[in-house]
Enzyme design. Sequence first.
Site, mmCIF file in Angstrom:
data_model
loop_
_atom_site.group_PDB
_atom_site.id
_atom_site.type_symbol
_atom_site.label_atom_id
_atom_site.label_comp_id
_atom_site.label_asym_id
_atom_site.label_seq_id
_atom_site.Cartn_x
_atom_site.Cartn_y
_atom_site.Cartn_z
ATOM 1 C CG ASP A 79 -0.214 0.009 2.543
ATOM 2 O OD1 ASP A 79 0.755 -0.777 2.698
ATOM 3 O OD2 ASP A 79 -0.583 0.788 3.436
ATOM 4 C CD GLU B 84 4.172 1.175 6.897
ATOM 5 O OE1 GLU B 84 4.907 1.432 7.851
ATOM 6 O OE2 GLU B 84 3.789 2.055 6.099
HETATM 7 ZN ZN LIG Z 1 6.752 2.416 4.167
#
Ligand SMILES: [Zn+2]
Length: 444
Positions: free
Chosen positions: A85, A150
């Site tokens: 992501d 994340e």
């Molecule tokens: Zn990162």
Amino acid sequence: MTQLVNEQEQQEAVKTLERLISVQSYNQPAEDGAPFGRGIRNALDEMMKICDELGFKTYEDPDGYYGYAEVGEGEKVFGVICHLDTVPAGDLATWDHDPFKGTVVNNAIYGRGSQDDKGPGIAALYAVKALMDAGYHFNQRIRFIYGTDEEILWRGIAQYNKKESQIDIGISPDAEFPLIYAEKGLEQAYLVGPGTDKLHISLKNAFNAVPDKAVYDGPKQDEVKAALDRHNFKYTSDDKSITVIGKSVHAMLAPEGTNAVLRLAIALDEVFDFKPLDFFGKLFKEDATGTNVLGDVKDESGHLTFNISSLEINEKETRMQIDLRIPVTVDRDKLLDKLNENVAPYELKYAPFDYVAPLYVPKDSKLIQTLMEVYKDQTGDTTATPQISGGATFARTMHNCVAFGGMLPTTPDYMHQANEQWPLPDMFKAMEIFAQAIKKLCVD
Ligand SMILES: [Zn+2]
């Protein structure tokens, strides 16, 4: 030392990175099989395809939370922890080229995710591919683990850790060389207390930044201004409201910022008689090391930081958001007990929101010694030392894992910014460092 990654492998890595950047993957509303939106699921699918094509064994979580790709045999697992992501592109007008195309511009690979973290993930993958091409035999399994959330709440990697086996040792190429061996514990929580009908405050901000603005439009504005003046706190005002001005920095650097919410609360405490406000004026004051509340809390990873970002006061309750970065060797439970004890006189109480445990791998461990040696050999930077950080990488979710690369200290930092790009010479250097390190750790 002979070069392990050849030019063809470098060029293939760039081509593959272009392909991955083209799959836009910032967080969007959940869909069936795509808990973080279709884009991120597409990037996970694409990554698995790439790994398949390179000869890795892959597994993709059917619910779309994570995937992994493996090569080598044996009981032990060397993990390489990455994320697919990205943050959104932001205002497209601030980009010189399409952020979701992955083009090479001025000898740099350009696009969202080129530095964070698609680029370093691909660099490490092709480093292993170069070792495979050269016929090296791995004495353990090398497993690339791909998280998908994340940038928000780490729910993808949490699912991995719930359902899959733990690695034995590993790296997360999602920060800077040489390496980060200590990341503070991260506590995001609330302090909650009684409400009042004397004043209404609703100052909402993100946990992880020092707020640089606090607007007050309630009663007794002249007295509030007088209090701000007494402290020499900067503000602007018109006939409706007062705006306290601060300086925003990341929460991990809170003592270097100027917290506008805090300054307003300190002023309000001198105007309104309300117990929870005394917490600001009489206890916390302006010290974002939290020393007035928790004592002098520090170790080799640095000092505790204590950021207060939001404040809400209404008839029902008082609620503030706090972000604590806790030094690696400090006992969290004891710290929270002390917090509760010391805020109790102000009728406040701790309430949890999110906690991420610290990262700490001793400097004399084989992992750190080896990674440092390779980095120094490859860069000639003989004075480099293992680093500590108040930030957070996936390394801390895994056993015996450190953040290693992929940015060189000299690489311009474009993470989360417009025109994100990774200079190709830096990318190729990172690939070589990864290849040399993994060879040392995973080949006899
Ligand atoms: Zn990162």
